[in-house]
Design a protein around this motif. Structure first.
Motif, PDB file in Angstrom:
ATOM      1  N   ASP A 131     -71.068 155.430 100.915  1.00 57.05           N
ATOM      2  CA  ASP A 131     -70.257 155.153  99.727  1.00 57.05           C
ATOM      3  C   ASP A 131     -71.164 155.349  98.507  1.00 57.05           C
ATOM      4  O   ASP A 131     -72.173 154.657  98.350  1.00 57.05           O
ATOM      5  CB  ASP A 131     -69.767 153.691  99.804  1.00 57.05           C
ATOM      6  CG  ASP A 131     -68.818 153.344  98.664  1.00 57.05           C
ATOM      7  OD1 ASP A 131     -69.007 153.870  97.554  1.00 57.05           O
ATOM      8  OD2 ASP A 131     -67.917 152.527  98.899  1.00 57.05           O
ATOM      9  N   LYS A 132     -70.791 156.306  97.662  1.00 60.25           N
ATOM     10  CA  LYS A 132     -71.673 156.654  96.528  1.00 60.25           C
ATOM     11  C   LYS A 132     -71.910 155.470  95.592  1.00 60.25           C
ATOM     12  O   LYS A 132     -72.908 155.402  94.897  1.00 60.25           O
ATOM     13  CB  LYS A 132     -71.092 157.829  95.747  1.00 60.25           C
ATOM     14  CG  LYS A 132     -71.178 159.136  96.504  1.00 60.25           C
ATOM     15  CD  LYS A 132     -70.805 160.309  95.601  1.00 60.25           C
ATOM     16  CE  LYS A 132     -70.783 161.603  96.388  1.00 60.25           C
ATOM     17  NZ  LYS A 132     -69.718 161.642  97.421  1.00 60.25           N
ATOM     18  N   ARG A 133     -70.966 154.517  95.577  1.00 59.83           N
ATOM     19  CA  ARG A 133     -71.163 153.356  94.687  1.00 59.83           C
ATOM     20  C   ARG A 133     -72.285 152.464  95.215  1.00 59.83           C
ATOM     21  O   ARG A 133     -72.824 151.634  94.510  1.00 59.83           O
ATOM     22  CB  ARG A 133     -69.875 152.528  94.602  1.00 59.83           C
ATOM     23  CG  ARG A 133     -68.736 153.253  93.927  1.00 59.83           C
ATOM     24  CD  ARG A 133     -67.449 152.505  94.139  1.00 59.83           C
ATOM     25  NE  ARG A 133     -67.161 152.318  95.570  1.00 59.83           N
ATOM     26  CZ  ARG A 133     -66.150 151.589  96.046  1.00 59.83           C
ATOM     27  NH1 ARG A 133     -65.343 150.988  95.216  1.00 59.83           N
ATOM     28  NH2 ARG A 133     -65.962 151.480  97.350  1.00 59.83           N
ATOM     29  N   GLY A 189     -74.867 153.639  98.008  1.00 57.08           N
ATOM     30  CA  GLY A 189     -76.087 154.445  98.222  1.00 57.08           C
ATOM     31  C   GLY A 189     -76.881 153.960  99.418  1.00 57.08           C
ATOM     32  O   GLY A 189     -76.864 152.777  99.762  1.00 57.08           O
TER      33      GLY A 189
END
Ligand SMILES: NC(=O)c1ccc[n+]([C@@H]2O[C@H](COP(=O)([O-])OP(=O)(O)OC[C@H]3O[C@@H](n4cnc5c(N)ncnc54)[C@H](O)[C@@H]3O)[C@@H](O)[C@H]2O)c1
Length: 429
Positions: free
Chosen positions: A243-245, A247
């Motif tokens: 999830d890029k939020r 990392g």
């Protein structure tokens, strides 16, 4: 530009070598004659990849000098960086004695019409104002100066690359002249520029380290739950980190964080928060989980029958450094010694530093293979690449009892058990 840097540790020396490499005339101020002599002869004293070569190159080019004389170092310097240590006091508060002492020396020896004084040391909110107050009190009336906070984000082990290619350069000051001077100095260096006031810059550094520590303690908390519930923490955190939020970086369980920064900075931020009346419960828990992570490894060792001789791979608080300050392996060794275990250690870079601290209480091996000879248990505490690439069949033959506790999850459990080891790691079934 002429620069002066006070302190020649991981931050001071790396900063000095990088700015000299970029063509500046850099004077480094220290207070120990023997160390200054070694540095002037090209010995960096500390281990940091690439540092020795850069030091020698810039000494030869006469862009770098080491001295204890503030007057000659400060004369004509556009910027003076403070890079001395800020160790923790007993109550967790940052000890500012060195920073404030150096500020007084700088103030007394300033002769330029104008100088920027910039703190690279990690210091609590309000410290740069104290530095300014001290300098104002002791300086000559005709001398002008401004303070600026320029917090350092380098990581030991990759310090040169981090200094040349940082994610961001934070400059906090109330003076446009100071900000412009520091922007000019940093021009050849990558990274987004973040210009703030003094307090924000000071807080950015602590908040960054506290966030990193929080990620590690979060990973350790999830590892505990994975262990209790037959989940695999590696699979869980891999998916969470996608999830890029969130990392993936710093989302790794193990024996906890160490080093000269995260433990002390978490404690110092708790102290600062409380001094402003702010509830710092989250970070208190982060600190506690970090201590429990190494206690958990100790519990796993004590649960193993017939274990007397333990081989330990890894003493530095992380790979690619010789730094053993607040290193989890050292905490673990002290507790194991109290319980009467015989310990043989190996680390590619940190052996000399450990010898100075532990002397003959433990045995020092020349190689990772020597360390495991006749051992009942191999304990892996730092994830050096060397350990990942080892010949495990040879290790198996050398051990009295082929058992591994892997505090850094560097091996695949199935592969290692196929080789005949009993294998325990962190948060994996
Ligand atoms: N090491 C890191 O990875 C790192 C990264 C970012 C920020 N920091 C921060 O930078 C600061 C320095 O850290 P470090 O790791 O370089 O510490 P260090 O212990 O390696 O170096 C400190 C230096 O300060 C010198 N010093 C101490 N008192 C002095 C005095 N009175 N006069 C002159 N020199 C003096 C010491 O001799 C030494 O050279 C700390 O505030 C630290 O939190 C460190």
């Amino acid at each position: 530009m002429k620069l002066a840097i006070v302190g020649h540790g991981y931050v001071g020396l790396v900063t000095a070598c990088v700015f000299a490499h970029l063509g500046n005339d850099v004077w480094v101020i220290g207070h120990t004659a023997e160390k200054l002599k070694r540095l002037q002869s090209g010995d960096p004293i500390i281990f940091e990849p690439g540092l020795e070569e850069l030091l020698q190159k810039n000494l030869e080019a006469k862009r770098l000098r080491f001295t204890s004389d503030f007057t000659e170092a400060l004369q004509g310097a556009a910027v003076v960086f403070i890079g001395v240590g800020t160790p923790p006091k007993q109550n967790g508060e940052a000890d500012l004695a060195a920073v404030l002492g150096v500020a007084e020396h700088i103030g007394k020896h300033l002769t330029n019409p104008y100088t920027v004084i910039s703190c690279k040391s990690t210091v609590p909110v309000g410290t740069n104002l104290k530095v300014a107050e001290i300098i104002t009190r002791v300086k000559k009336p005709e001398v002008q100066f401004d303070v600026a906070s320029c917090p350092e984000f380098l990581r030991e082990g990759t310090a040169l690359g981090d200094t040349l290619h940082p994610d961001r350069i934070v400059i906090g000051s109330n003076s446009k002249t100071a900000i412009d001077t520091l922007l000019k100095l940093h021009k050849p260096i990558d990274g987004e520029r973040i210009i703030t006031n003094l307090a924000s810059a000071e807080l950015i550094k602590y908040a960054s380290n506290a966030m990193l520590a929080t990620k590690i303690s979060f990973a350790n908390m999830i590892a505990n739950l994975a262990e209790a519930s037959n989940a695999n923490v590696d699979e869980v955190l891999h998916a969470v980190g996608m999830d890029k939020r969130i990392g993936r970086l710093f989302l790794y369980p193990g024996v906890g964080y160490g080093g000269s920064c995260l433990p002390k900075d978490v404690k110092a931020l708790i102290h600062t928060g409380e001094s402003f009346g702010v509830d710092m419960a989250l970070l208190k828990e982060v600190d506690q989980i970090n201590i429990s992570a190494r206690k958990k490894i100790l519990k796993k060792i004590k649960e193993m029958d017939d274990t007397k001789h333990i081989a330990i791979w890894g003493l530095a608080f992380k790979p690619d450094t010789d730094d053993i300050r607040e290193s989890p392996p050292l905490h673990i060794i002290h507790e194991l010694l109290e319980d009467g275990y015989h310990i043989t250690v190996y680390d590619p870079e940190a052996m000399e530093n450990v010898k100075k601290q532990m002397g003959s209480k433990i045995t020092y091996a020349k190689t990772s293979y020597d360390a495991v000879k006749d051992a009942d248990l191999l304990l892996i505490l730092t994830e050096w690449n060397e350990f990942k690439q080892i010949d495990l069949t040879a290790v198996h033959k050398l051990m009295r009892n082929p058992a591994i506790i892997d505090g850094r999850n560097i091996y695949d459990p199935a592969t290692i058990r196929e080789k005949g080891f009993s294998y325990v790691s962190v948060g994996r079934p």
